[in-house]
Design an enzyme around this catalytic site. Structure first.
Site, mmCIF file in Angstrom:
data_model
loop_
_atom_site.group_PDB
_atom_site.id
_atom_site.type_symbol
_atom_site.label_atom_id
_atom_site.label_comp_id
_atom_site.label_asym_id
_atom_site.label_seq_id
_atom_site.Cartn_x
_atom_site.Cartn_y
_atom_site.Cartn_z
ATOM 1 N N GLU A 106 -15.045 5.317 2.229
ATOM 2 C CA GLU A 106 -14.041 6.344 2.482
ATOM 3 C C GLU A 106 -12.679 5.663 2.426
ATOM 4 O O GLU A 106 -12.447 4.666 3.125
ATOM 5 C CB GLU A 106 -14.254 6.960 3.874
ATOM 6 C CG GLU A 106 -13.170 7.953 4.217
ATOM 7 C CD GLU A 106 -13.124 8.305 5.711
ATOM 8 O OE1 GLU A 106 -13.821 7.648 6.517
ATOM 9 O OE2 GLU A 106 -12.358 9.222 6.050
ATOM 10 N N CYS A 110 -3.722 4.788 1.352
ATOM 11 C CA CYS A 110 -3.436 4.100 0.093
ATOM 12 C C CYS A 110 -1.944 4.255 -0.155
ATOM 13 O O CYS A 110 -1.439 5.374 -0.128
ATOM 14 C CB CYS A 110 -4.261 4.759 -1.006
ATOM 15 S SG CYS A 110 -3.671 4.416 -2.664
ATOM 16 N N ALA A 111 -1.237 3.176 -0.350
ATOM 17 C CA ALA A 111 0.211 3.305 -0.613
ATOM 18 C C ALA A 111 0.760 2.051 -1.270
ATOM 19 O O ALA A 111 0.200 0.953 -1.146
ATOM 20 C CB ALA A 111 0.972 3.577 0.678
ATOM 21 N N LYS A 119 5.068 1.764 -11.246
ATOM 22 C CA LYS A 119 5.167 0.617 -12.162
ATOM 23 C C LYS A 119 3.760 0.170 -12.569
ATOM 24 O O LYS A 119 3.582 -0.894 -13.136
ATOM 25 C CB LYS A 119 5.861 -0.551 -11.463
ATOM 26 C CG LYS A 119 7.326 -0.312 -11.140
ATOM 27 C CD LYS A 119 7.904 -1.562 -10.498
ATOM 28 C CE LYS A 119 9.330 -1.344 -10.034
ATOM 29 N NZ LYS A 119 9.818 -2.529 -9.295
ATOM 30 N N GLY A 120 2.780 0.955 -12.134
ATOM 31 C CA GLY A 120 1.413 0.615 -12.513
ATOM 32 C C GLY A 120 0.635 -0.117 -11.417
ATOM 33 O O GLY A 120 -0.553 -0.365 -11.558
ATOM 34 N N GLY A 122 -0.191 0.986 -8.400
ATOM 35 C CA GLY A 122 -1.168 1.861 -7.742
ATOM 36 C C GLY A 122 -2.465 1.935 -8.537
ATOM 37 O O GLY A 122 -3.564 1.872 -7.972
HETATM 38 N N1 COA Z 1 2.075 12.445 -7.950
HETATM 39 C C1 COA Z 1 1.754 12.545 -9.250
HETATM 40 N N2 COA Z 1 1.501 11.483 -10.043
HETATM 41 C C2 COA Z 1 1.607 10.267 -9.505
HETATM 42 C C3 COA Z 1 1.975 10.074 -8.163
HETATM 43 C C4 COA Z 1 2.213 11.231 -7.371
HETATM 44 N N3 COA Z 1 2.542 11.150 -6.084
HETATM 45 N N4 COA Z 1 2.032 8.743 -7.934
HETATM 46 C C5 COA Z 1 1.703 8.142 -9.081
HETATM 47 N N5 COA Z 1 1.460 9.053 -10.017
HETATM 48 C C6 COA Z 1 1.030 8.819 -11.381
HETATM 49 C C7 COA Z 1 1.975 7.956 -12.175
HETATM 50 O O1 COA Z 1 2.972 8.705 -12.812
HETATM 51 C C8 COA Z 1 1.033 7.295 -13.160
HETATM 52 O O2 COA Z 1 0.748 8.160 -14.212
HETATM 53 P P1 COA Z 1 0.504 7.598 -15.716
HETATM 54 O O3 COA Z 1 -0.672 6.656 -15.604
HETATM 55 O O4 COA Z 1 0.207 8.818 -16.507
HETATM 56 O O5 COA Z 1 1.776 6.913 -16.071
HETATM 57 C C9 COA Z 1 -0.248 7.120 -12.349
HETATM 58 O O6 COA Z 1 -0.185 8.093 -11.309
HETATM 59 C C10 COA Z 1 -0.379 5.737 -11.743
HETATM 60 O O7 COA Z 1 0.868 5.313 -11.328
HETATM 61 P P2 COA Z 1 1.115 3.921 -10.640
HETATM 62 O O8 COA Z 1 2.473 3.439 -11.025
HETATM 63 O O9 COA Z 1 -0.025 3.007 -10.903
HETATM 64 O O10 COA Z 1 1.104 4.357 -9.109
HETATM 65 P P3 COA Z 1 2.030 3.839 -7.940
HETATM 66 O O11 COA Z 1 2.165 2.377 -7.989
HETATM 67 O O12 COA Z 1 3.296 4.631 -7.897
HETATM 68 O O13 COA Z 1 1.142 4.233 -6.670
HETATM 69 C C11 COA Z 1 0.758 5.883 -4.969
HETATM 70 C C12 COA Z 1 0.705 5.558 -6.455
HETATM 71 C C13 COA Z 1 0.278 7.310 -4.756
HETATM 72 C C14 COA Z 1 -0.158 4.943 -4.201
HETATM 73 C C15 COA Z 1 2.228 5.702 -4.506
HETATM 74 O O14 COA Z 1 3.046 6.580 -5.218
HETATM 75 C C16 COA Z 1 2.455 5.935 -3.019
HETATM 76 O O15 COA Z 1 2.340 5.017 -2.251
HETATM 77 N N6 COA Z 1 2.768 7.165 -2.620
HETATM 78 C C17 COA Z 1 3.041 7.494 -1.250
HETATM 79 C C18 COA Z 1 1.799 7.424 -0.389
HETATM 80 C C19 COA Z 1 0.699 8.345 -0.859
HETATM 81 O O16 COA Z 1 0.940 9.510 -1.175
HETATM 82 N N7 COA Z 1 -0.535 7.824 -0.881
HETATM 83 C C20 COA Z 1 -1.698 8.531 -1.317
HETATM 84 C C21 COA Z 1 -2.416 9.218 -0.225
HETATM 85 S S1 COA Z 1 -3.164 8.113 0.919
#
Ligand code: COA
Length: 359
Positions: A106, A110-111, A119-120, A122
């Site tokens: 589970e 995640c953040a 920037k990739g 996530g």
């Molecule tokens: N909504 C929609 N798309 C999202 C997104 C969001 N909130 N965050 C990332 N993406 C998309 C990106 O555009 C990318 O798309 P692509 O592959 O088509 O270019 C893809 O997801 C991966 O992006 P990436 O750069 O690897 O993700 P990231 O490093 O920005 O990390 C999260 C993604 C969600 C972990 C980050 O945005 C974050 O910490 N958000 C706040 C906390 C959160 O909401 N956590 C999730 C719930 S626990």
């Protein structure tokens, strides 16, 4: 809990310290800029420091989650945390709880820290989580995603369809109001950190098999006939045609019959009252500009010559295509509202009707 001194995260660093180079996360890992670590609260000060830094990222990026709740889960003995560490700073992570007996994890939090998002990292983080758990024999990931995160999870392969049997997870995982349960199933045989080379190997195997059963990789030299002035050649004289399994199933008698029918049709067209502008090629005396506008001219004389050459029109549609082009050219050159435009319209209608009725 021993006293710990948190190391700086990029949350606490100024933008000048943030590496915004153009290299990919994968290359950063190869160069040692980025590393991943899975840790639990084992009471060592190193892990506690790292967990506190990740907790800081979570509490900033997940403001709706009570801090005490984040701390409680992260520091209990059931949860593990996968950290992404850049230049020795924790820039994000995933806190998850493995349920080994039930075959799933589970994902609790995640953040990625705000200055490093999109920037990739996530995606790369999730790939590491897949690989880490795949190796331990866990293939189902469950999480309650809030609306903002659904798209991110979908891009990582999560769906709203839960394939894991309900009795395996119901009652075991924390359900959140306003969140949607999502699942990602990882394949036991896929090396998630090395998908490109896996795809390359699969492509090589597939190409080898295709070579075994096909001749598509054999390339014959281009045709020289036409350069030497020939207008028509027999299909079977083209290299590779016969080898590809082509069989000449053209019915000669049928083609000859078609030539007769088209000949009769052409007489009718030439005698039609609207055929007068089309009898011969347009002369430059009549329309000096004609050949600048019409790049592919055709007239009834040219069609007669082609028919006389025998077997030029091997279908009635090729014949009709020439007639349609002839009428189109006329409309294009003369324009709407002219007598030529109207004559071309009427003749085309007549030709279509006549040719379509040829059996
Ligand atoms: N909504 C929609 N798309 C999202 C997104 C969001 N909130 N965050 C990332 N993406 C998309 C990106 O555009 C990318 O798309 P692509 O592959 O088509 O270019 C893809 O997801 C991966 O992006 P990436 O750069 O690897 O993700 P990231 O490093 O920005 O990390 C999260 C993604 C969600 C972990 C980050 O945005 C974050 O910490 N958000 C706040 C906390 C959160 O909401 N956590 C999730 C719930 S626990």
């Amino acid at each position: 809990m021993p006293t710990v001194t948190p190391v700086a995260t990029t949350e606490t660093l100024g933008p000048e310290n943030i590496d915004v180079g153009k290299i990919t996360a994968k290359e950063e890992k190869e160069r040692g800029i980025l590393r991943f670590e899975v840790i639990t609260n084992d009471s060592t000060s190193k892990n506690l420091e790292l967990l506190i830094n990740l907790k800081n990222v979570f509490s900033k990026q997940l403001p709706k989650m009570p801090r005490e709740y984040i701390v409680r889960l992260m520091f209990d003995r059931f949860h593990e945390s996968l950290l992404i560490i850049k230049n020795n700073n924790v820039i994000g992570g995933i806190c998850f709880r493995p349920f080994r007996d039930q075959g799933f994890i589970e994902i609790a939090f995640c953040a990625i820290t705000s200055s490093e998002q999109v920037k990739g990292y996530g995606s790369f983080l999730m790939t590491h989580l897949k690989e880490y758990n795949r190796k331990t024999g866990i293939y189902h990931f469950l999480t309650f995603a809030d609306n903002f995160a659904i798209e991110y999870f979908q891009k990582q392969g999560f769906t709203h369809e839960i394939t894991l049997a309900k009795e395996k997870w119901k009652g075991f995982i924390q359900e959140y109001d306003g969140g949607s349960l999502m699942e990602c199933v990882v394949h036991p045989n896929v090396t998630y950190l090395d998908i490109p080379s896996m795809v390359r190997r699969q492509r090589d195997v597939l190409n080898a098999k295709i070579r075994e059963i096909s001749t598509s990789h054999l390339v014959n030299p281009g045709l020289k006939f036409f350069k030497n002035g020939e207008r028509r050649i027999a299909i079977e004289s083209i290299r590779g045609i016969k080898e590809s399994g082509w069989i000449n199933n053209v019915d000669e008698a049928q083609i000859q019959n078609l030539q007769i029918q088209l000949g009769k049709a052409l007489v009718e067209i030439k005698n039609h009252e609207d055929s007068w502008p089309f009898q011969k090629a347009v002369s430059l005396d009549e329309a000096p500009n004609y050949y600048n506008v019409v790049k592919d001219p055709v007239d009834l004389q040219m069609i007669s010559d082609r028919l006389a050459a025998n077997n030029y029109y091997i279908t009635k549609n090729i014949f009709l295509a020439d007639l349609k082009r002839m009428c189109n050219n006329c409309r294009e050159f003369n324009g709407e509202g002219t007598v030529y435009f109207e004559v071309a319209d009427r003749l085309e209608k007549f030709c279509k009707n006549l040719i379509n009725n040829i059996k």
